[in-house]
Design a protein around this motif. Structure first.
Motif, PDB file in Angstrom:
ATOM      1  N   LEU A 194      38.715   5.160  74.629  1.00  0.00           N
ATOM      2  CA  LEU A 194      38.144   3.878  74.998  1.00  0.00           C
ATOM      3  C   LEU A 194      36.834   4.006  75.758  1.00  0.00           C
ATOM      4  O   LEU A 194      36.571   3.255  76.663  1.00  0.00           O
ATOM      5  N   THR A 195      36.024   5.010  75.377  1.00  0.00           N
ATOM      6  CA  THR A 195      34.716   5.099  76.031  1.00  0.00           C
ATOM      7  C   THR A 195      33.688   4.435  75.137  1.00  0.00           C
ATOM      8  O   THR A 195      33.401   3.271  75.272  1.00  0.00           O
ATOM      9  N   VAL A 196      33.142   5.162  74.204  1.00  0.00           N
ATOM     10  CA  VAL A 196      32.252   4.571  73.209  1.00  0.00           C
ATOM     11  C   VAL A 196      32.565   5.208  71.881  1.00  0.00           C
ATOM     12  O   VAL A 196      33.171   6.269  71.809  1.00  0.00           O
ATOM     13  N   ALA A 197      32.108   4.584  70.794  1.00  0.00           N
ATOM     14  CA  ALA A 197      32.463   5.084  69.475  1.00  0.00           C
ATOM     15  C   ALA A 197      31.985   6.507  69.267  1.00  0.00           C
ATOM     16  O   ALA A 197      32.634   7.311  68.609  1.00  0.00           O
ATOM     17  N   SER A 198      30.830   6.854  69.824  1.00  0.00           N
ATOM     18  CA  SER A 198      30.305   8.194  69.641  1.00  0.00           C
ATOM     19  C   SER A 198      31.146   9.241  70.330  1.00  0.00           C
ATOM     20  O   SER A 198      30.968  10.430  70.115  1.00  0.00           O
ATOM     21  N   CYS A 199      32.078   8.836  71.173  1.00  0.00           N
ATOM     22  CA  CYS A 199      32.932   9.776  71.886  1.00  0.00           C
ATOM     23  C   CYS A 199      34.275   9.962  71.193  1.00  0.00           C
ATOM     24  O   CYS A 199      35.202  10.503  71.786  1.00  0.00           O
ATOM     25  N   SER A 200      34.404   9.525  69.959  1.00  0.00           N
ATOM     26  CA  SER A 200      35.708   9.578  69.315  1.00  0.00           C
ATOM     27  C   SER A 200      36.223  10.999  69.166  1.00  0.00           C
ATOM     28  O   SER A 200      37.425  11.233  69.162  1.00  0.00           O
ATOM     29  N   GLU A 201      35.322  11.983  69.069  1.00  0.00           N
ATOM     30  CA  GLU A 201      35.779  13.365  68.975  1.00  0.00           C
ATOM     31  C   GLU A 201      36.577  13.754  70.205  1.00  0.00           C
ATOM     32  O   GLU A 201      37.520  14.523  70.122  1.00  0.00           O
ATOM     33  N   PHE A 202      36.171  13.226  71.364  1.00  0.00           N
ATOM     34  CA  PHE A 202      36.889  13.557  72.596  1.00  0.00           C
ATOM     35  C   PHE A 202      38.353  13.160  72.528  1.00  0.00           C
ATOM     36  O   PHE A 202      39.224  13.819  73.062  1.00  0.00           O
ATOM     37  N   LEU A 203      38.621  12.062  71.829  1.00  0.00           N
ATOM     38  CA  LEU A 203      39.982  11.544  71.789  1.00  0.00           C
ATOM     39  C   LEU A 203      40.947  12.518  71.134  1.00  0.00           C
ATOM     40  O   LEU A 203      42.145  12.439  71.337  1.00  0.00           O
ATOM     41  N   GLU A 204      40.432  13.436  70.347  1.00  0.00           N
ATOM     42  CA  GLU A 204      41.288  14.351  69.625  1.00  0.00           C
ATOM     43  C   GLU A 204      41.320  15.727  70.270  1.00  0.00           C
ATOM     44  O   GLU A 204      41.859  16.668  69.720  1.00  0.00           O
ATOM     45  N   CYS A 213      30.993   5.345  84.749  1.00  0.00           N
ATOM     46  CA  CYS A 213      32.209   5.226  85.560  1.00  0.00           C
ATOM     47  C   CYS A 213      33.406   4.949  84.663  1.00  0.00           C
ATOM     48  O   CYS A 213      34.448   5.602  84.766  1.00  0.00           O
ATOM     49  N   TRP A 214      33.265   3.977  83.777  1.00  0.00           N
ATOM     50  CA  TRP A 214      34.330   3.667  82.816  1.00  0.00           C
ATOM     51  C   TRP A 214      34.664   4.900  81.984  1.00  0.00           C
ATOM     52  O   TRP A 214      35.828   5.299  81.868  1.00  0.00           O
ATOM     53  N   ALA A 215      33.648   5.523  81.399  1.00  0.00           N
ATOM     54  CA  ALA A 215      33.867   6.654  80.496  1.00  0.00           C
ATOM     55  C   ALA A 215      34.501   7.838  81.208  1.00  0.00           C
ATOM     56  O   ALA A 215      35.434   8.463  80.684  1.00  0.00           O
ATOM     57  N   ASP A 216      34.026   8.171  82.398  1.00  0.00           N
ATOM     58  CA  ASP A 216      34.537   9.344  83.110  1.00  0.00           C
ATOM     59  C   ASP A 216      35.981   9.149  83.574  1.00  0.00           C
ATOM     60  O   ASP A 216      36.771  10.092  83.577  1.00  0.00           O
ATOM     61  N   HIS A 217      36.322   7.949  83.978  1.00  0.00           N
ATOM     62  CA  HIS A 217      37.711   7.705  84.382  1.00  0.00           C
ATOM     63  C   HIS A 217      38.652   7.797  83.186  1.00  0.00           C
ATOM     64  O   HIS A 217      39.751   8.360  83.291  1.00  0.00           O
ATOM     65  N   TYR A 218      38.234   7.277  82.046  1.00  0.00           N
ATOM     66  CA  TYR A 218      39.088   7.392  80.867  1.00  0.00           C
ATOM     67  C   TYR A 218      39.105   8.812  80.300  1.00  0.00           C
ATOM     68  O   TYR A 218      40.075   9.209  79.649  1.00  0.00           O
ATOM     69  N   THR A 219      38.060   9.584  80.560  1.00  0.00           N
ATOM     70  CA  THR A 219      38.078  10.995  80.189  1.00  0.00           C
ATOM     71  C   THR A 219      39.207  11.717  80.917  1.00  0.00           C
ATOM     72  O   THR A 219      39.972  12.481  80.318  1.00  0.00           O
ATOM     73  N   LEU A 220      39.322  11.476  82.213  1.00  0.00           N
ATOM     74  CA  LEU A 220      40.406  12.094  82.974  1.00  0.00           C
ATOM     75  C   LEU A 220      41.763  11.598  82.489  1.00  0.00           C
ATOM     76  O   LEU A 220      42.701  12.394  82.327  1.00  0.00           O
ATOM     77  N   ILE A 221      41.887  10.309  82.257  1.00  0.00           N
ATOM     78  CA  ILE A 221      43.166   9.747  81.814  1.00  0.00           C
ATOM     79  C   ILE A 221      43.586  10.373  80.489  1.00  0.00           C
ATOM     80  O   ILE A 221      44.763  10.750  80.303  1.00  0.00           O
ATOM     81  N   ALA A 222      42.652  10.495  79.555  1.00  0.00           N
ATOM     82  CA  ALA A 222      42.981  11.072  78.257  1.00  0.00           C
ATOM     83  C   ALA A 222      43.426  12.527  78.390  1.00  0.00           C
ATOM     84  O   ALA A 222      44.381  12.962  77.736  1.00  0.00           O
TER      85      ALA A 222
END
Length: 535
Positions: free
Chosen positions: A2-12, A91-100
């Protein structure tokens, strides 16, 4: 997620460390390494506590126009600029990075062959960190998406926002309750080695108590103060473990040599390029005296000053008759030198500051480990280690014992007979902090005056640490407090810019309690998120 579309690789991928593969969760050493990576994801958080909380409060005043830089948008309530503000978006992206990263670890660690007790400890640490991230997100943004398991891009782009209270009930409270039950007093890894830098049971109790305090205030007003008080009482039963009893030790706690000594939980930094505390350059901002305080380039774009009335508290002094025809000006609050630069000149031979009075270029030096501070405390100059503005080694205090003392004092109230199970009343905790700072003890105050004294002391003791804005929202004083600050500057400090300060004051409303959902998130999928009111 849930960061940005370009970060979809991170989700995996399993971890922000980018060391993960499908078999990265097959043995204890890899699980431990992955957990360290989750702690590493905390590194940018200090910037958000400082810019999005401290700058936004009435502790610090920003005179640089909002169009100049992103931190000014936060301080001046620029609703249009905040929609695309890079600090808010990260801030949004970094917090969700940790959560993921925490979600992946929690979902995959079962097959690693960890001892049961170690697995439980690691899960509790990961859940504490996930809860901290959600607590920040809900305080900054309100309605945010919840994910408690590993997900892929298609699922992430279909998770709607949850109501703020649901974030507390479904994510924050269960995670912290698990952490309180299962964390150790001092964390140990799978080899039995102690790690004081990792989260402890005491820290989990402190954070859970703060969550209950937030729920007891605006906008929820839930009946959770008793739960908070019970947790704080447990934390304070051994407060001396984390207590600096003298002003010398209080000042030294802000130097990196004393990292992990006084705080309940802190974000770790070292003096290496890209590994330092990102909040430090914002402490200095665009103010003068750069050469006196540090040789590194600290330009951060904004002129950030300690709010004038707050500065005047620290500069309040008594004139002492030395008995030989001379007098000495003694500042009443001994935290001055560790808190505010005032334009005074430091004399290395005498260890004293010369000259003085209010200086328009004052700034908060608590989180700024500069050579003036180190020299006064007889610590070696470390300027050579500060290659650039990314190298500052001072840790960031997420949880500090004084924060908990003052929250307990708030809960216990002005009645001296209202004591916790440690046998202490509110005045005990309040006066511990006041008397260490050289202030007089308080007693027998009316309740309203007492609560104001506690709020003031939180401001004096915790300035620069990112608590003030959250306090003002919790107590629903933020609109009046910030409008008062802007109007005071308009009428008393800087009449030449009166129209500008009027604009800032008029921007304040109840909607200002939250930041906007970053526009980059709103655009990921039309209709998935609803923007916060006022933006």
């Amino acid at each position: 997620m849930l960061t940005v579309a370009s970060c979809s690789e991170f989700l995996e991928t399993p971890s922000k460390s980018k060391l993960s593969t499908e078999n990265f969760y097959d043995k204890p050493a890899n699980i431990d390494q992955n957990l360290v990576g989750i702690y590493g994801a905390l590194k940018p958080f200090s910037k958000y506590y400082f810019v999005m909380s401290e700058f936004r409060s009435d502790n610090l005043f920003n005179t640089t126009e909002a169009k100049t830089n992103d931190q000014s948008d936060c301080a001046q309530f620029n609703s249009t600029g905040l929609l695309t503000n890079s600090i808010v978006a990260s801030c949004w992206a970094d917090h969700y990075t940790l959560i993921a990263a925490a979600n992946v670890l929690l979902d995959r660690m079962d097959g690693a062959g960890l001892d049961g007790a170690v697995a439980t400890q690691y899960a509790a640490e990961a859940r504490f960190l996930r809860a901290l991230s959600y607590f920040d997100l809900v305080r900054f943004f309100g309605r945010v998406p919840i994910s408690l398991h590993e997900i892929g891009p298609s699922e992430a782009f279909n998770i709607p926002q949850s109501e703020a209270i649901e974030v507390y009930e479904q994510a924050i409270l269960p995670d912290l309750q698990y952490a309180v039950e299962h964390l150790q007093e001092t964390a140990t890894d799978y080899l039995g080695k102690e790690h004081k830098e990792r989260v402890s049971r005491k820290a989990a109790k402190a954070l859970l108590g703060k969550v209950y305090m937030q729920l007891a205030g605006y906008p929820f007003y839930q009946d959770t103060k008793a739960e908070a008080q019970a947790l704080f009482t447990d934390v304070l039963a051994t407060y001396t473990v984390n207590w600096a009893p003298t002003m010398k030790e209080w000042e030294e706690m802000w130097l990196h040599e004393n990292d992990n000594k006084y705080y309940l939980f802190e974000i770790q930094y070292v003096a290496e390029k890209g590994q330092g505390n990102p909040a430090t350059p914002y402490s200095k901002g665009g103010n003068t005296y750069a050469d006196e305080y540090c040789g590194a380039n600290l330009t951060a774009g904004s002129h950030i000053y300690v709010e004038r009335d707050l500065q005047e508290h620290f500069l309040e002094s008594n004139t002492i008759d030395n008995g030989d025809g001379t007098t000495t000006e003694e500042y009443i609050d001994k935290r001055l030198w560790g808190t505010v630069n005032t334009g005074l000149t430091y004399d290395e031979e005498t260890g004293e500051y010369i000259g003085g009075a209010t200086d328009q270029n004052n700034f908060c030096v608590k989180m700024f480990e500069n050579k003036v501070k180190r020299g006064r405390l007889k610590y070696a100059d470390m300027d050579a280690d500060i290659v650039d503005r990314t190298c500052w080694p001072q840790n960031w205090p997420v949880l500090r014992i004084e924060d908990i003392m003052l929250l307990q004092a708030e809960l216990l109230g002005s009645s001296a007979s209202n004591i916790d199970s440690n046998g202490n009343n509110g005045y005990f905790y309040l006066n511990l902090i006041r008397e260490r700072a050289g202030l007089n003890a308080l007693n027998t105050l009316p309740e309203e005056a007492y609560q104001q004294a506690v709020a003031n002391e939180r401001r004096y003791e915790l300035i620069g640490e990112g608590h003030r804005w959250f306090d003002q929202v919790r107590q629903n004083t933020f609109v009046n407090d910030l409008q008062t600050m802007f109007i005071n500057y308009r009428d008393k400090r800087d009449a030449s810019h009166s129209s500008t300060y009027t604009i800032y004051a008029n921007r304040l409303s109840q909607n200002s309690a939250l930041y906007p959902i970053p526009q980059s998130q709103i655009r990921i999928r039309e209709g998935l998120y609803t923007q916060n009111p006022g933006y």
